[in-house]
Design a protein around this motif. Structure first.
Motif, PDB file in Angstrom:
ATOM      1  N   ARG A  47     -32.266  44.596  22.376  1.00 40.46           N
ATOM      2  CA  ARG A  47     -31.524  43.510  23.025  1.00 40.46           C
ATOM      3  C   ARG A  47     -31.890  43.395  24.497  1.00 40.46           C
ATOM      4  O   ARG A  47     -32.376  44.344  25.096  1.00 40.46           O
ATOM      5  CB  ARG A  47     -30.014  43.742  22.917  1.00 40.46           C
ATOM      6  CG  ARG A  47     -29.529  43.992  21.503  1.00 40.46           C
ATOM      7  CD  ARG A  47     -28.036  44.194  21.441  1.00 40.46           C
ATOM      8  NE  ARG A  47     -27.614  44.596  20.099  1.00 40.46           N
ATOM      9  CZ  ARG A  47     -26.373  44.538  19.640  1.00 40.46           C
ATOM     10  NH1 ARG A  47     -25.405  44.117  20.430  1.00 40.46           N
ATOM     11  NH2 ARG A  47     -26.077  44.915  18.413  1.00 40.46           N
ATOM     12  N   LEU A  48     -31.629  42.214  25.047  1.00 35.31           N
ATOM     13  CA  LEU A  48     -31.685  42.001  26.490  1.00 35.31           C
ATOM     14  C   LEU A  48     -30.295  41.600  26.955  1.00 35.31           C
ATOM     15  O   LEU A  48     -29.555  40.935  26.224  1.00 35.31           O
ATOM     16  CB  LEU A  48     -32.669  40.872  26.841  1.00 35.31           C
ATOM     17  CG  LEU A  48     -34.167  41.106  26.578  1.00 35.31           C
ATOM     18  CD1 LEU A  48     -34.948  39.858  26.963  1.00 35.31           C
ATOM     19  CD2 LEU A  48     -34.676  42.315  27.338  1.00 35.31           C
ATOM     20  N   ASP A  49     -29.924  41.993  28.181  1.00 38.67           N
ATOM     21  CA  ASP A  49     -28.660  41.547  28.752  1.00 38.67           C
ATOM     22  C   ASP A  49     -28.623  40.020  28.776  1.00 38.67           C
ATOM     23  O   ASP A  49     -29.663  39.356  28.869  1.00 38.67           O
ATOM     24  CB  ASP A  49     -28.496  42.063  30.185  1.00 38.67           C
ATOM     25  CG  ASP A  49     -28.271  43.564  30.248  1.00 38.67           C
ATOM     26  OD1 ASP A  49     -27.886  44.150  29.222  1.00 38.67           O
ATOM     27  OD2 ASP A  49     -28.474  44.139  31.334  1.00 38.67           O
ATOM     28  N   LYS A  50     -27.426  39.465  28.717  1.00 41.42           N
ATOM     29  CA  LYS A  50     -27.259  38.008  28.729  1.00 41.42           C
ATOM     30  C   LYS A  50     -27.993  37.356  29.889  1.00 41.42           C
ATOM     31  O   LYS A  50     -28.640  36.316  29.729  1.00 41.42           O
ATOM     32  CB  LYS A  50     -25.761  37.656  28.791  1.00 41.42           C
ATOM     33  CG  LYS A  50     -25.472  36.162  28.859  1.00 41.42           C
ATOM     34  CD  LYS A  50     -23.980  35.897  28.921  1.00 41.42           C
ATOM     35  CE  LYS A  50     -23.686  34.403  29.032  1.00 41.42           C
ATOM     36  NZ  LYS A  50     -22.226  34.112  29.090  1.00 41.42           N
ATOM     37  N   ASP A  51     -27.908  37.954  31.074  1.00 36.88           N
ATOM     38  CA  ASP A  51     -28.480  37.333  32.269  1.00 36.88           C
ATOM     39  C   ASP A  51     -29.904  37.773  32.561  1.00 36.88           C
ATOM     40  O   ASP A  51     -30.464  37.454  33.613  1.00 36.88           O
ATOM     41  CB  ASP A  51     -27.577  37.602  33.477  1.00 36.88           C
ATOM     42  CG  ASP A  51     -26.222  36.922  33.323  1.00 36.88           C
ATOM     43  OD1 ASP A  51     -26.200  35.751  32.903  1.00 36.88           O
ATOM     44  OD2 ASP A  51     -25.190  37.556  33.614  1.00 36.88           O
ATOM     45  N   THR A  52     -30.516  38.523  31.639  1.00 44.51           N
ATOM     46  CA  THR A  52     -31.920  38.901  31.759  1.00 44.51           C
ATOM     47  C   THR A  52     -32.744  37.998  30.855  1.00 44.51           C
ATOM     48  O   THR A  52     -32.404  37.794  29.691  1.00 44.51           O
ATOM     49  CB  THR A  52     -32.129  40.375  31.345  1.00 44.51           C
ATOM     50  OG1 THR A  52     -31.367  41.218  32.206  1.00 44.51           O
ATOM     51  CG2 THR A  52     -33.600  40.764  31.448  1.00 44.51           C
ATOM     52  N   SER A  53     -33.831  37.480  31.376  1.00 40.33           N
ATOM     53  CA  SER A  53     -34.723  36.628  30.587  1.00 40.33           C
ATOM     54  C   SER A  53     -35.925  37.427  30.112  1.00 40.33           C
ATOM     55  O   SER A  53     -36.132  38.564  30.515  1.00 40.33           O
ATOM     56  CB  SER A  53     -35.186  35.435  31.436  1.00 40.33           C
ATOM     57  OG  SER A  53     -35.811  35.887  32.638  1.00 40.33           O
ATOM     58  N   GLY A  54     -36.723  36.818  29.230  1.00 40.04           N
ATOM     59  CA  GLY A  54     -38.000  37.409  28.875  1.00 40.04           C
ATOM     60  C   GLY A  54     -38.217  37.763  27.422  1.00 40.04           C
ATOM     61  O   GLY A  54     -37.542  37.259  26.519  1.00 40.04           O
ATOM     62  N   VAL A  55     -39.190  38.651  27.190  1.00 35.58           N
ATOM     63  CA  VAL A  55     -39.688  38.979  25.851  1.00 35.58           C
ATOM     64  C   VAL A  55     -38.674  39.796  25.058  1.00 35.58           C
ATOM     65  O   VAL A  55     -38.162  40.809  25.521  1.00 35.58           O
ATOM     66  CB  VAL A  55     -41.006  39.776  25.933  1.00 35.58           C
ATOM     67  CG1 VAL A  55     -41.520  40.078  24.524  1.00 35.58           C
ATOM     68  CG2 VAL A  55     -42.066  39.000  26.709  1.00 35.58           C
ATOM     69  N   MET A  56     -38.420  39.331  23.840  1.00 29.84           N
ATOM     70  CA  MET A  56     -37.501  40.011  22.940  1.00 29.84           C
ATOM     71  C   MET A  56     -38.018  39.831  21.510  1.00 29.84           C
ATOM     72  O   MET A  56     -38.611  38.800  21.188  1.00 29.84           O
ATOM     73  CB  MET A  56     -36.105  39.401  23.088  1.00 29.84           C
ATOM     74  CG  MET A  56     -35.036  40.074  22.269  1.00 29.84           C
ATOM     75  SD  MET A  56     -33.440  39.259  22.562  1.00 29.84           S
ATOM     76  CE  MET A  56     -32.522  39.922  21.192  1.00 29.84           C
ATOM     77  N   MET A  57     -37.796  40.830  20.662  1.00 30.32           N
ATOM     78  CA  MET A  57     -38.341  40.798  19.309  1.00 30.32           C
ATOM     79  C   MET A  57     -37.255  40.969  18.247  1.00 30.32           C
ATOM     80  O   MET A  57     -36.320  41.758  18.429  1.00 30.32           O
ATOM     81  CB  MET A  57     -39.382  41.907  19.162  1.00 30.32           C
ATOM     82  CG  MET A  57     -39.897  42.121  17.756  1.00 30.32           C
ATOM     83  SD  MET A  57     -41.258  43.314  17.630  1.00 30.32           S
ATOM     84  CE  MET A  57     -40.570  44.732  18.466  1.00 30.32           C
ATOM     85  N   PHE A  58     -37.416  40.230  17.141  1.00 32.16           N
ATOM     86  CA  PHE A  58     -36.593  40.401  15.946  1.00 32.16           C
ATOM     87  C   PHE A  58     -37.501  40.771  14.778  1.00 32.16           C
ATOM     88  O   PHE A  58     -38.665  40.380  14.736  1.00 32.16           O
ATOM     89  CB  PHE A  58     -35.858  39.113  15.582  1.00 32.16           C
ATOM     90  CG  PHE A  58     -34.797  38.690  16.560  1.00 32.16           C
ATOM     91  CD1 PHE A  58     -33.558  39.320  16.573  1.00 32.16           C
ATOM     92  CD2 PHE A  58     -35.028  37.656  17.456  1.00 32.16           C
ATOM     93  CE1 PHE A  58     -32.572  38.930  17.461  1.00 32.16           C
ATOM     94  CE2 PHE A  58     -34.044  37.258  18.352  1.00 32.16           C
ATOM     95  CZ  PHE A  58     -32.813  37.900  18.355  1.00 32.16           C
ATOM     96  N   ALA A  59     -36.968  41.511  13.812  1.00 34.37           N
ATOM     97  CA  ALA A  59     -37.676  41.785  12.563  1.00 34.37           C
ATOM     98  C   ALA A  59     -37.289  40.723  11.539  1.00 34.37           C
ATOM     99  O   ALA A  59     -36.187  40.177  11.582  1.00 34.37           O
ATOM    100  CB  ALA A  59     -37.314  43.180  12.043  1.00 34.37           C
ATOM    101  N   LYS A  60     -38.188  40.456  10.600  1.00 35.69           N
ATOM    102  CA  LYS A  60     -37.913  39.445   9.583  1.00 35.69           C
ATOM    103  C   LYS A  60     -37.514  40.065   8.245  1.00 35.69           C
ATOM    104  O   LYS A  60     -37.246  39.337   7.288  1.00 35.69           O
ATOM    105  CB  LYS A  60     -39.122  38.527   9.416  1.00 35.69           C
ATOM    106  CG  LYS A  60     -39.379  37.666  10.653  1.00 35.69           C
ATOM    107  CD  LYS A  60     -40.535  36.721  10.462  1.00 35.69           C
ATOM    108  CE  LYS A  60     -40.191  35.572   9.548  1.00 35.69           C
ATOM    109  NZ  LYS A  60     -41.297  34.588   9.454  1.00 35.69           N
ATOM    110  N   ASN A  61     -37.494  41.393   8.196  1.00 35.43           N
ATOM    111  CA  ASN A  61     -37.012  42.073   6.996  1.00 35.43           C
ATOM    112  C   ASN A  61     -36.467  43.436   7.407  1.00 35.43           C
ATOM    113  O   ASN A  61     -36.779  43.955   8.481  1.00 35.43           O
ATOM    114  CB  ASN A  61     -38.121  42.192   5.941  1.00 35.43           C
ATOM    115  CG  ASN A  61     -39.359  42.866   6.486  1.00 35.43           C
ATOM    116  OD1 ASN A  61     -39.371  44.076   6.725  1.00 35.43           O
ATOM    117  ND2 ASN A  61     -40.417  42.086   6.707  1.00 35.43           N
TER     118      ASN A  61
END
Length: 298
Positions: A137-151
């Motif tokens: 996760r990233l903090d609400k007020d932090t922008s930028g690269v974040m990843m989710f898995a699809k399975n």
């Protein structure tokens, strides 16, 4: 000149076989499509180069790069996202650039639109059975690269091997005041109190060991732009360590900032590099540093 293979997610993939600019490349592979229509495909964001959206007509393609042309419906689904831009998608992961002010996931107290909900809606637009899974996760007020898995398998693989698989977590921080040292490392132990504020201790007090490396990029009398590399990834680590350094992140009232000229937190997740859970290949994704960070620190 090229090889062509159909892909999932309503897209066609090409492998570049010679150095060529993007528009001429597309005109060749889409020889039955008019020049204006090809330009429209670029403008609508239907073209991805190595997993990243590309609209630049004269972008120089290199041998071996992958060019994906997505269906118009996929592009339309992407365009519905608010505060979220897809940097890369394959059968296992989705990497996004999250804007400041957008929650990564919902909390018990906050039910507003989140990055998780929007990306879920996006993947379900092609198949209602599709899901995504939180990896970090990233903090609400932090922008930028974040990843989710699809399975779920990919999620478990990434979470179980995170410290070994992730090779780089780079942030850009705009902090208060002029940082004197060109570079440095902050090491401490972090603990969180009942008010959810994290505190730093120079000695082992049973908290989580945290190591942050920083390098000054540019500065003036009011603020400094830092490149920050995380050796560990603890809650609020950069924010706490910048306060400890005597230069809190701009806009971070919780951790010592007294001004907020950006009207947001001066923290951006610039790059994430990791071993892909399926292929083992080292991949790296970047989100451009907000222009206001650079101009403010000149």
């Amino acid at each position: 000149m090229l090889k062509r293979k159909p892909e999932a997610f309503s897209k066609t993939e090409y492998t570049v076989q010679e150095q060529i600019e993007l528009l001429p490349f597309l005109l060749k592979v889409l020889s039955k499509t008019s020049r204006n229509s090809v330009k429209s495909i670029l403008t609508r964001g239907q073209v991805m180069v190595d997993g990243q959206m590309m609209r630049q007509h004269n972008y120089s393609l290199q041998i071996g790069q992958k060019v994906e042309i997505q269906s118009n419906q996929v592009a339309l689904n992407i365009s519905k996202l608010v505060g979220v831009t897809i940097l890369h998608e394959d059968e296992d992961i989705i990497v996004i650039n999250k804007e400041a002010g957008i929650l990564s996931v919902a909390s018990k107290r906050e039910r507003e639109m989140t990055a998780y909900r929007q990306v879920t809606d996006y993947v379900r637009s092609s198949d209602v059975r599709n899901r995504i899974f939180v990896v970090h996760r990233l903090d609400k007020d932090t922008s930028g690269v974040m990843m989710f898995a699809k399975n779920e398998k990919t999620q478990q693989t990434l979470q179980n091997t995170w410290s070994e698989s992730v090779k780089e977590r780079m942030y850009t921080a705009l902090v208060q005041g002029k940082v004197k040292s060109e570079s440095g490392t902050i090491t401490s132990w972090l603990t969180e109190n009942s008010a959810f504020k994290v505190y730093s201790s120079p000695i082992d007090n049973g908290g989580q060991h945290a190591i942050t490396h920083y390098k000054r990029i540019q500065s003036n009398k009011k603020c400094s732009l830092l490149e920050v590399l995380l050796e560990t990834g603890r809650k609020n680590q950069i924010r706490v360590h910048m306060e400890e350094l005597g230069h809190p992140v701009l806009g971070d009232k919780k951790y010592g900032s007294t001004s907020n000229p950006l009207r947001r937190l001066g923290l951006h997740a610039t790059a994430l590099s990791f071993l892909h859970p399926r292929t083992g290949e080292l991949v790296r994704f970047e989100a451009e540093v907000p222009a206001m960070f650079i101009t403010r620190s000149k």
